[in-house]
Enzyme design. Sequence first.
Site, PDB file in Angstrom:
ATOM      1  N   VAL A 126       0.827  -1.203   0.000  1.00 18.23           N
ATOM      2  CA  VAL A 126       0.000   0.000   0.000  1.00 18.23           C
ATOM      3  C   VAL A 126       0.862   1.254   0.000  1.00 18.23           C
ATOM      4  CG1 VAL A 126      -1.642   1.345   1.370  1.00 18.23           C
ATOM      5  CG2 VAL A 126      -2.005  -1.106   1.052  1.00 18.23           C
ATOM      6  N   GLU A 127       1.948   1.214   0.774  1.00  8.66           N
ATOM      7  CA  GLU A 127       2.788   2.400   0.897  1.00  8.66           C
ATOM      8  C   GLU A 127       3.603   2.690  -0.349  1.00  8.66           C
ATOM      9  OE1 GLU A 127       2.795   4.629   3.141  1.00  8.66           O
ATOM     10  OE2 GLU A 127       1.290   3.566   4.304  1.00  8.66           O
ATOM     11  N   THR A 128       4.155   1.682  -0.970  1.00 11.43           N
ATOM     12  CA  THR A 128       5.160   1.919  -2.008  1.00 11.43           C
ATOM     13  C   THR A 128       4.963   1.117  -3.279  1.00 11.43           C
ATOM     14  OG1 THR A 128       6.655   0.153  -1.315  1.00 11.43           O
ATOM     15  CG2 THR A 128       6.835   2.242  -0.143  1.00 11.43           C
TER      16      THR A 128
END
Length: 325
Positions: A126-128
């Site tokens: 989700v973050e990267t």
Amino acid sequence: MPVIPALRPLRFLAVLSLFWMGALAPALADTHPGQAELVREVAADTGKDPQALNALLDGAQMQQSILDAISRPAEGKPWKDYRPIFITDQRISDGIAFYLAHRDLVERIGRQYQVAPEYIVAIVGVETSYGRNTGKYKVLDALVTLGLYYPPRAAFFRNELKTLLELPDNHLAGPIDTLTGMPSSIRDYGVDADGDGHIDLMNSLPDILASVANYFAKHGWINGGPVAAWAQPDGAARPIAVTDSKPRWPLEQLEAWGYTPLQKLNPGQPTSLRTLDGVYGPEYWFTFQNFYVITTYNRSPLYAMAVNQLAQEIISGVHQADQAR
């Protein structure tokens, strides 16, 4: 980061998507509002050279696009529009591949911290997008912009900026201007998992994964516990509104109020209820302690649900791959 050298560290709370590695920009002619006071505080706390601190801050640039981005968060979207941003076939397949490629490390860290490994991987996803999305702003620019030019959250981000300037050398993977990640989370939850004497949330996959797992563990993750489960309301179900995701009632209380679980769950388990705006109408979800833990990482319940569903897709794909062998 091994495998994905430019991997942005995981978002310890909301703005990690704003940061990237880079060289200092040319010094500005004018100082930022409140800079002199900030430098005095950091110098007094740490003994660092005020001239060097001023030179570092003079090199940071206020970025209007950062202010624009934080004013239009994805979390403002309804669930039916938010979910497709983060849960895509590509992100799922990449997550399965990431898990399988680093399985020994991911599962060892999961066992060590008693955190389900698929959730650690889902946070990376989700973050990267597993390292492909490294952002376009330097952490220093982002924190100067939000801490000194964004009054609604200035206190929080100014404190993060101060923490960044005060981090000890063994928490720095390189010069301050090359760091990524929220400084307070690096300070409080970062882990030197590869044993090289530094917490490196840019280049060390063990440090990155262990730091996320440590964050979850320190915030009360229950190993083997549920995160969220479908709830079916009856026609007379009591409306329930919650302001956060803390588990407030035993599951059996919500059942008495008209919400039936669609899977076997412990009736005494502390839970809450979340209603999301789905494609086909309202979705009702029981949420548990582990869901709440994810919201301490990012307070949006939409974010927590996206992480949950991505993690479930990843571990399902891993099991399918195992069966196909």
